[in-house]
Design a protein around this motif. Structure first.
Motif, PDB file in Angstrom:
ATOM      1  N   THR A 222       0.920  -0.942   0.030  1.00 44.61           N
ATOM      2  CA  THR A 222       0.127   0.124  -0.340  1.00 44.61           C
ATOM      3  C   THR A 222       0.875   0.871  -0.346  1.00 44.61           C
ATOM      4  O   THR A 222       1.990   1.198  -0.243  1.00 44.61           O
ATOM      5  N   ASP A 223       0.058   2.497   0.184  1.00 45.92           N
ATOM      6  CA  ASP A 223       1.084   3.815   0.250  1.00 45.92           C
ATOM      7  C   ASP A 223       0.740   4.259   1.439  1.00 45.92           C
ATOM      8  O   ASP A 223      -0.912   4.526   1.553  1.00 45.92           O
ATOM      9  N   GLU A 224       1.429   5.491   1.735  1.00 47.06           N
ATOM     10  CA  GLU A 224       0.669   6.816   2.853  1.00 47.06           C
ATOM     11  C   GLU A 224      -1.200   6.973   2.609  1.00 47.06           C
ATOM     12  O   GLU A 224      -1.439   6.403   3.458  1.00 47.06           O
TER      13      GLU A 224
ATOM     14  N   LEU B 277      -3.172   3.962   3.706  1.00 48.46           N
ATOM     15  CA  LEU B 277      -2.555   3.378   5.047  1.00 48.46           C
ATOM     16  C   LEU B 277      -3.564   3.370   5.788  1.00 48.46           C
ATOM     17  O   LEU B 277      -4.240   2.336   6.595  1.00 48.46           O
TER      18      LEU B 277
ATOM     19  N   ALA C  22       4.550  -1.020   3.857  1.00 50.35           N
ATOM     20  CA  ALA C  22       4.009   0.693   2.396  1.00 50.35           C
ATOM     21  C   ALA C  22       4.535   1.972   1.934  1.00 50.35           C
ATOM     22  O   ALA C  22       6.006   2.007   2.467  1.00 50.35           O
TER      23      ALA C  22
ATOM     24  N   GLY D 174       6.616   5.124   0.583  1.00 51.81           N
ATOM     25  CA  GLY D 174       6.407   6.669   1.358  1.00 51.81           C
ATOM     26  C   GLY D 174       6.728   6.295   2.810  1.00 51.81           C
ATOM     27  O   GLY D 174       6.910   7.562   3.322  1.00 51.81           O
TER      28      GLY D 174
ATOM     29  N   GLY E 161       5.537   5.005   5.593  1.00 49.26           N
ATOM     30  CA  GLY E 161       4.334   4.763   5.754  1.00 49.26           C
ATOM     31  C   GLY E 161       3.947   5.719   7.288  1.00 49.26           C
ATOM     32  O   GLY E 161       4.699   6.771   7.048  1.00 49.26           O
ATOM     33  N   ASN E 162       3.813   5.527   9.119  1.00 46.87           N
ATOM     34  CA  ASN E 162       4.075   5.494   9.475  1.00 46.87           C
ATOM     35  C   ASN E 162       4.845   5.398  10.710  1.00 46.87           C
ATOM     36  O   ASN E 162       3.621   5.415  12.020  1.00 46.87           O
TER      37      ASN E 162
ATOM     38  N   ALA F  50       8.667  -0.344   5.581  1.00 48.71           N
ATOM     39  CA  ALA F  50       8.841   0.578   4.299  1.00 48.71           C
ATOM     40  C   ALA F  50       9.449  -0.122   3.188  1.00 48.71           C
ATOM     41  O   ALA F  50      10.543  -1.077   2.627  1.00 48.71           O
TER      42      ALA F  50
END
Length: 599
Positions: free
Chosen positions: A136-138, A141, A159, A161, A163-164, A169
């Motif tokens: 996925t991507d930011e 998320l 993720a 970018g 992620g969080n 990553a």
């Protein structure tokens, strides 16, 4: 039809059929040549030519191959191999295609998740394919994190970018991989029968179904549509449709890629930006849905709308009422309307530009493209059977369900049906003993008619699915999400027509006890359903109509719609600008019908 016009039409269909079958037959007969082999050949042939481009990224054919190789190496490093599934939920970009092209290179299947899905529906989509990983991507998320507690297995999330901080990553891990091809000992043993993608589609009922797109089908979709569009190296196609759909993510890029051309990808459609993009990026083709065409036609004039190099646009859903106006205002030389389904074997092309038609199968082509329209009982929502138990083909002008004969035969490559991840869902789409004992036909779930000249016209979806904002909405899924709200005893969901809009807008007839908090209900709907599936209209009732069957009553509800002159129950409109449900009175109804209120 005048004699000269008929001759031109026959020649157009003859040329299209020759090109399509010329692409499909070799694919069906060469079982060992899978899509990664095709990409290898394209990179060798077109190397430094631009393949995919957006406002943020550009990939040549060589770079697309190398980037897909990096994803393949990364997937193997995560233990992914033949038969595994990786769920992909990403914003539209050239990178999106590199991701799934790399995943399928190792023999795995990329499940292309609908980026509008949330909660239970999203978790179901991940569960039904037994995904080993989620990419996925930011931007996606939050939806992924909300759904993950409902996912059956402990599925790692990677993720883009960064992620969080709670997920792995993806970017640095993939960037560290080699761009070289996989060595022979790491290449899986694949054939065109092996699944490559899962693309989700809503049928007549239920949750999303994961349609199997195998290596044959990817090549057939890309090659067939590239052939019918007569694509060339000099073509660049513009696509602003979701890449998780077949039309946006496989068909449109494939039209260009299979010819050595290029594809411009816009992350989302903008009527204001459309013609500026078309001119700036020198596009020669674009992909449409009917709603996109209406938006463009309703938009203010743009100087670039006639300064373009467009030679052809292709898509589905361009209705007769705007066809000529669209073609004339924007000076489109050729409109190629078509009818097809992600998983289906009924494909029609309108290659001679008959306004409103989805295509034609000349008599001399009927043995190659075996499509029929059979009589259909609207009450029971099943095909009609005669005294001998067989279906009855419709007469010209008669509305019925479109079906396609199922064959797995290299000599009839257009007739394949490869089904879904769910075997029961696959069986429900097959109609058996149709015209003779033992035959099998794919049910499209769509009502069409055919005129005496052989032109097909789309009429409507069948049953408990309607189409809105370019998405199929399964009413049972909406009902399940709505009916759990306190105070609602029953939720009858259906689609209603709104003048000036394609498809049908969602409406829910809710049987309630006492008062319900519509503000809380609005928040509930926002959380539980993607934007396109949220009911636009509500009808509040004190008791369900028990005098007729559920499906019969739904027909009446559709007819009455959201008109307060036709409906005695309280009606409400989902005002997206205000973020609440507003009561519908005569003035609001008239504003909606007149197009004064944006839906």
């Amino acid at each position: 039809m005048a004699l000269l016009e008929r001759a031109r039409s026959e020649l157009a269909y003859l040329g299209a059929a020759y090109r399509i079958l010329g692409r499909l037959k070799p694919v069906a007969k060469n079982k060992s040549r899978t899509f990664p082999d095709v990409l290898n050949d394209l990179a060798d042939k077109h190397g430094n030519r631009v393949a995919l481009i957006s406002s943020q990224q550009s990939l040549t054919y060589r770079q697309l191959l190398e980037r897909s190789n990096q994803y393949a190496h990364w997937a193997i490093g995560q233990g992914i191999g033949k038969g595994d599934t990786v769920a992909v939920m990403l914003t539209a970009s050239p990178e999106y295609l590199a991701v799934w092209m790399g995943i399928i290179r190792v023999g795995a299947v990329a499940a292309l998740l609908n980026t509008n899905q949330t909660g239970q529906a999203l978790a179901y989509s991940i569960n039904i394919v037994n995904a080993r990983l989620v990419v996925t991507d930011e931007a996606m998320l939050p939806a992924i994190e909300e759904a993950m507690p409902l996912v059956d297995a402990q599925t790692p999330v990677w993720a883009m970018g960064g992620g969080n901080g709670t997920h792995q990553a993806l970017d640095p891990a993939v960037d560290a991989m080699p761009t070289s091809a996989l060595t022979a000992d790491r290449l899986p043993d694949l054939t065109i029968e092996d699944p490559a993608l899962y693309i989700y589609t809503s049928g007549t009922t239920g949750m999303p179904k994961a349609a199997i797109i195998n290596h044959y089908r990817i090549q057939a979709i890309m090659g067939g549509f590239s052939a019918v569009c007569n694509a060339k190296e000099t073509d660049r196609i513009y696509v602003a449709q979701p890449l998780y759909h077949t039309a946006g993510g496989v068909l449109a890029p494939g039209i260009a890629l299979m010819a050595g051309g290029s594809c411009f990808i816009r992350d989302r459609f903008s009527a204001r930006q459309f013609w500026d993009d078309i001119v700036e990026y020198e596009c020669t083709m674009f992909q449409y849905i009917g709603e996109l065409c209406r938006y463009l036609l309703n938009a203010p004039p743009n100087p670039n709308e006639t300064r373009h190099k467009i030679r052809l646009c292709n898509g589905n859903g361009l209705r007769p009422d705007i066809w000529e106006a669209f073609k004339t205002r924007f000076q489109i030389p050729q409109i190629l309307e078509w009818y097809a389904a992600t998983e289906g074997n009924v494909t029609l092309f309108n290659v001679d530009g008959r306004p409103g038609s989805v295509g034609r199968i000349p008599k001399w082509l009927e043995h190659r493209f075996m499509t029929k329209i059979v009589r259909f009982d609207m009450g029971s929502e099943t095909p009609v059977r005669n005294a001998d138990g067989f279906c009855v083909e419709c007469e010209p002008g008669e509305i019925g369900e479109a079906i396609g004969k199922i064959l797995i035969d290299p000599n009839a490559p257009a007739q394949r049906f490869d089904g879904y991840a769910d075997r029961q869902a696959t069986e429900r789409k097959i109609l058996r003993d149709v015209f003779e004992k033992g035959d099998a036909w794919f049910r499209t779930g769509d009502l069409l008619k055919k005129d005496r000249l052989g032109y097909f016209f789309f009429i409507d979806r069948i049953g408990d699915t309607f189409r809105w904002k370019g998405e199929n909405v399964a009413t049972s899924q909406v009902s399940e999400a709505v009916a759990v709200f306190p105070g609602i005893h029953d939720a009858n969901v259906y689609g209603v027509e709104v003048p000036g809009h394609d498809g049908r807008a969602g409406m829910a007839a809710l049987t309630v006890e006492g008062e319900i908090d519509l503000d809380r209900f609005h928040a509930h709907v926002e959380k539980q359903l993607p934007a396109y599936a949220r009911p636009l209209f509500l009808r509040l009732r004190r008791e369900a109509d028990m005098t007729t069957t559920f499906k019969q009553r739904k027909v009446d509800l559709r007819r009455e719609g959201f008109d307060p002159d036709q409906v005695q129950d309280a009606l409400f409109f989902n005002d997206q600008k205000a973020g609440r449900f507003r009561p519908i009175d005569k003035a609001l109804h008239d504003d909606i019908v007149a197009g004064e209120v944006r839906l």
